[in-house]
Motif scaffolding. Structure first.
Motif, PDB file in Angstrom:
ATOM      1  N   LYS A  70       0.861  -1.177   0.000  1.00 50.46           N
ATOM      2  CA  LYS A  70       0.000   0.000   0.000  1.00 50.46           C
ATOM      3  C   LYS A  70       0.901   1.231   0.000  1.00 50.46           C
ATOM      4  CE  LYS A  70      -4.334  -1.107   0.578  1.00 50.46           C
ATOM      5  NZ  LYS A  70      -5.344  -0.669  -0.358  1.00 50.46           N
ATOM      6  N   SER A  71       0.425   2.309  -0.572  1.00 50.56           N
ATOM      7  CA  SER A  71       1.244   3.501  -0.703  1.00 50.56           C
ATOM      8  C   SER A  71       0.590   4.681   0.014  1.00 50.56           C
ATOM      9  CB  SER A  71       1.425   3.820  -2.186  1.00 50.56           C
ATOM     10  OG  SER A  71       2.360   4.835  -2.339  1.00 50.56           O
ATOM     11  N   LEU A  72       1.411   5.448   0.706  1.00 48.39           N
ATOM     12  CA  LEU A  72       0.968   6.677   1.371  1.00 48.39           C
ATOM     13  C   LEU A  72       1.843   7.823   0.889  1.00 48.39           C
ATOM     14  CD1 LEU A  72       0.506   5.822   5.146  1.00 48.39           C
ATOM     15  CD2 LEU A  72      -1.203   6.733   3.624  1.00 48.39           C
ATOM     16  N   ARG A  73       1.255   9.008   0.754  1.00 48.66           N
ATOM     17  CA  ARG A  73       2.042  10.169   0.354  1.00 48.66           C
ATOM     18  C   ARG A  73       1.996  11.202   1.463  1.00 48.66           C
ATOM     19  NH1 ARG A  73       0.947  12.327  -5.336  1.00 48.66           N
ATOM     20  NH2 ARG A  73       2.217  10.525  -5.826  1.00 48.66           N
ATOM     21  N   LEU A  74       3.159  11.590   1.930  1.00 45.57           N
ATOM     22  CA  LEU A  74       3.285  12.640   2.929  1.00 45.57           C
ATOM     23  C   LEU A  74       3.809  13.903   2.267  1.00 45.57           C
ATOM     24  CD1 LEU A  74       5.046  10.700   5.838  1.00 45.57           C
ATOM     25  CD2 LEU A  74       2.629  11.202   5.616  1.00 45.57           C
ATOM     26  N   SER A  75       3.738  15.002   3.018  1.00 44.55           N
ATOM     27  CA  SER A  75       4.263  16.270   2.534  1.00 44.55           C
ATOM     28  C   SER A  75       5.120  16.874   3.635  1.00 44.55           C
ATOM     29  CB  SER A  75       3.094  17.203   2.205  1.00 44.55           C
ATOM     30  OG  SER A  75       3.549  18.507   1.984  1.00 44.55           O
ATOM     31  N   PRO A  76       6.140  17.637   3.283  1.00 42.04           N
ATOM     32  CA  PRO A  76       6.959  18.275   4.322  1.00 42.04           C
ATOM     33  C   PRO A  76       6.172  19.292   5.153  1.00 42.04           C
ATOM     34  CG  PRO A  76       8.043  18.406   2.188  1.00 42.04           C
ATOM     35  CD  PRO A  76       6.680  17.865   1.953  1.00 42.04           C
ATOM     36  N   LYS A  99       2.552  -4.532   3.284  1.00 45.94           N
ATOM     37  CA  LYS A  99       3.686  -3.619   3.396  1.00 45.94           C
ATOM     38  C   LYS A  99       3.175  -2.219   3.076  1.00 45.94           C
ATOM     39  CE  LYS A  99       7.295  -6.845   2.086  1.00 45.94           C
ATOM     40  NZ  LYS A  99       8.397  -7.101   1.150  1.00 45.94           N
ATOM     41  N   VAL A 100       3.863  -1.215   3.614  1.00 47.02           N
ATOM     42  CA  VAL A 100       3.460   0.164   3.368  1.00 47.02           C
ATOM     43  C   VAL A 100       4.655   0.931   2.811  1.00 47.02           C
ATOM     44  CG1 VAL A 100       2.604   2.289   4.413  1.00 47.02           C
ATOM     45  CG2 VAL A 100       1.773   0.095   5.239  1.00 47.02           C
ATOM     46  N   ARG A 101       4.414   1.618   1.714  1.00 44.70           N
ATOM     47  CA  ARG A 101       5.442   2.457   1.099  1.00 44.70           C
ATOM     48  C   ARG A 101       5.060   3.905   1.356  1.00 44.70           C
ATOM     49  NH1 ARG A 101       6.525   3.463  -5.165  1.00 44.70           N
ATOM     50  NH2 ARG A 101       8.390   4.715  -4.916  1.00 44.70           N
ATOM     51  N   ILE A 102       5.976   4.658   1.941  1.00 48.78           N
ATOM     52  CA  ILE A 102       5.709   6.053   2.253  1.00 48.78           C
ATOM     53  C   ILE A 102       6.546   6.922   1.334  1.00 48.78           C
ATOM     54  CG2 ILE A 102       5.757   7.815   4.056  1.00 48.78           C
ATOM     55  CD1 ILE A 102       5.945   4.776   5.637  1.00 48.78           C
ATOM     56  N   ASP A 103       5.884   7.802   0.611  1.00 52.13           N
ATOM     57  CA  ASP A 103       6.547   8.723  -0.302  1.00 52.13           C
ATOM     58  C   ASP A 103       6.353  10.149   0.194  1.00 52.13           C
ATOM     59  OD1 ASP A 103       7.303   6.747  -2.133  1.00 52.13           O
ATOM     60  OD2 ASP A 103       5.359   6.836  -3.139  1.00 52.13           O
ATOM     61  N   MET A 104       7.380  10.944   0.051  1.00 54.69           N
ATOM     62  CA  MET A 104       7.287  12.364   0.367  1.00 54.69           C
ATOM     63  C   MET A 104       7.845  13.132  -0.823  1.00 54.69           C
ATOM     64  SD  MET A 104       8.728  14.560   3.546  1.00 54.69           S
ATOM     65  CE  MET A 104       7.804  13.594   4.692  1.00 54.69           C
ATOM     66  N   ARG A 105       6.988  13.898  -1.465  1.00 55.23           N
ATOM     67  CA  ARG A 105       7.408  14.632  -2.656  1.00 55.23           C
ATOM     68  C   ARG A 105       7.757  16.069  -2.278  1.00 55.23           C
ATOM     69  NH1 ARG A 105       3.657  13.880  -7.346  1.00 55.23           N
ATOM     70  NH2 ARG A 105       4.846  11.975  -7.547  1.00 55.23           N
ATOM     71  N   PHE A 106       8.932  16.489  -2.710  1.00 54.53           N
ATOM     72  CA  PHE A 106       9.377  17.860  -2.498  1.00 54.53           C
ATOM     73  C   PHE A 106       9.129  18.634  -3.783  1.00 54.53           C
ATOM     74  CE2 PHE A 106      11.971  15.294   0.338  1.00 54.53           C
ATOM     75  CZ  PHE A 106      11.840  15.981   1.533  1.00 54.53           C
ATOM     76  N   ARG A 107       8.401  19.767  -3.680  1.00 54.62           N
ATOM     77  CA  ARG A 107       8.091  20.560  -4.862  1.00 54.62           C
ATOM     78  C   ARG A 107       8.651  21.971  -4.699  1.00 54.62           C
ATOM     79  NH1 ARG A 107       2.266  18.738  -4.453  1.00 54.62           N
ATOM     80  NH2 ARG A 107       1.833  20.949  -4.337  1.00 54.62           N
ATOM     81  N   PHE A 124       7.406   9.409  11.486  1.00 58.80           N
ATOM     82  CA  PHE A 124       6.458   8.396  11.010  1.00 58.80           C
ATOM     83  C   PHE A 124       6.992   7.000  11.314  1.00 58.80           C
ATOM     84  CE2 PHE A 124       4.002   5.811   8.174  1.00 58.80           C
ATOM     85  CZ  PHE A 124       2.781   6.473   8.058  1.00 58.80           C
ATOM     86  N   ILE A 125       8.268   6.801  11.048  1.00 57.51           N
ATOM     87  CA  ILE A 125       8.887   5.486  11.291  1.00 57.51           C
ATOM     88  C   ILE A 125       8.861   5.160  12.779  1.00 57.51           C
ATOM     89  CG2 ILE A 125      11.079   4.233  11.210  1.00 57.51           C
ATOM     90  CD1 ILE A 125      11.603   5.715   8.520  1.00 57.51           C
ATOM     91  N   GLN A 126       9.110   6.157  13.644  1.00 61.00           N
ATOM     92  CA  GLN A 126       9.081   5.917  15.082  1.00 61.00           C
ATOM     93  C   GLN A 126       7.678   5.582  15.573  1.00 61.00           C
ATOM     94  OE1 GLN A 126      11.011   9.322  16.849  1.00 61.00           O
ATOM     95  NE2 GLN A 126      12.940   8.176  17.015  1.00 61.00           N
ATOM     96  N   GLU A 127       6.661   6.212  14.986  1.00 58.77           N
ATOM     97  CA  GLU A 127       5.270   5.887  15.351  1.00 58.77           C
ATOM     98  C   GLU A 127       4.940   4.434  15.011  1.00 58.77           C
ATOM     99  OE1 GLU A 127       2.542   7.650  16.620  1.00 58.77           O
ATOM    100  OE2 GLU A 127       3.912   9.267  17.182  1.00 58.77           O
ATOM    101  N   MET A 128       5.548   3.932  13.950  1.00 56.78           N
ATOM    102  CA  MET A 128       5.262   2.571  13.471  1.00 56.78           C
ATOM    103  C   MET A 128       6.222   1.528  14.048  1.00 56.78           C
ATOM    104  SD  MET A 128       2.737   3.119  11.458  1.00 56.78           S
ATOM    105  CE  MET A 128       2.625   1.612  10.558  1.00 56.78           C
ATOM    106  N   ALA A 129       7.210   1.958  14.841  1.00 59.61           N
ATOM    107  CA  ALA A 129       8.302   1.083  15.286  1.00 59.61           C
ATOM    108  C   ALA A 129       7.838  -0.146  16.050  1.00 59.61           C
ATOM    109  CB  ALA A 129       9.292   1.873  16.132  1.00 59.61           C
ATOM    110  N   GLY A 142      15.413  11.640  -6.976  1.00 58.30           N
ATOM    111  CA  GLY A 142      14.840  12.780  -7.692  1.00 58.30           C
ATOM    112  C   GLY A 142      14.285  13.763  -6.678  1.00 58.30           C
ATOM    113  N   ASN A 143      12.979  14.054  -6.783  1.00 54.39           N
ATOM    114  CA  ASN A 143      12.369  14.961  -5.823  1.00 54.39           C
ATOM    115  C   ASN A 143      11.458  14.212  -4.840  1.00 54.39           C
ATOM    116  OD1 ASN A 143      10.334  14.323  -7.573  1.00 54.39           O
ATOM    117  ND2 ASN A 143       9.486  16.377  -7.693  1.00 54.39           N
ATOM    118  N   THR A 144      11.603  12.885  -4.755  1.00 53.32           N
ATOM    119  CA  THR A 144      10.764  12.073  -3.877  1.00 53.32           C
ATOM    120  C   THR A 144      11.619  11.276  -2.898  1.00 53.32           C
ATOM    121  OG1 THR A 144       9.172  11.830  -5.678  1.00 53.32           O
ATOM    122  CG2 THR A 144       8.952  10.326  -3.839  1.00 53.32           C
ATOM    123  N   MET A 145      11.289  11.402  -1.622  1.00 56.02           N
ATOM    124  CA  MET A 145      11.938  10.598  -0.591  1.00 56.02           C
ATOM    125  C   MET A 145      10.975   9.462  -0.268  1.00 56.02           C
ATOM    126  SD  MET A 145      13.092  11.706   3.254  1.00 56.02           S
ATOM    127  CE  MET A 145      14.156  12.994   2.663  1.00 56.02           C
TER     128      MET A 145
END
Length: 154
Positions: A70-76, A99-107, A124-129, A142-145
């Protein structure tokens, strides 16, 4: 080496004799071990044999467990409530075995403040630890973490 349709060994015989034996029983001759010395052939109904092989493959496919990502998108610049909602969704998915994939796009100008995004990702990782492990550490492409979290083994 020829094996009869009822499983008894007929012994070593020529190819022609084996084919005639199969033909006389209205069956087929199938080479089951070509690299053996001597090669092993079996007298059987090939249609029935093929059907049973397909049935076995289908049964094995049913027992396979495919892990969904599953994919989640976060923002800074994410707000706390939005962050908590995303964590809640991710926890539900992890607990159900995904499994969960977390993406953070920087624009735009956000690229200059990557440390803020990395801090949010680490929170986020600590909340899920307690229920998940980090399968892929946060990395910038690129522009995505992005990072991947997987359920902990029980």
């Amino acid at each position: 080496m020829v094996i009869n349709s009822d499983g008894t060994q007929m012994g070593v015989m020529s190819k022609r004799a084996a084919i005639e034996l199969a033909y006389s029983q209205n069956l087929d001759l199938l080479c089951v071990a070509a690299k053996a010395k001597p090669p092993v052939c079996k007298v059987l109904d090939y249609g029935k044999y093929h059907f049973q092989q397909q049935k076995k493959e289908k049964e094995a496919k049913k027992k396979q467990h495919v892990v969904e990502i599953k994919s989640l998108r976060l923002s800074p610049i994410i707000d706390t409530h939005d962050f908590e909602t995303k964590v809640k969704h991710a926890k539900n998915w992890i607990e159900s075995g995904m499994k969960v994939r977390i993406d953070m796009r920087f624009r735009g100008r956000m690229m200059t403040r990557q440390e803020v995004g990395r801090e949010i990702m680490n929170n986020f990782i600590q909340e899920m630890a307690e229920i998940a492990i980090v399968e892929k550490k946060p990395s910038l492409e690129g522009n995505t973490m992005s990072t991947v979290l997987a359920p902990k083994k029980k």
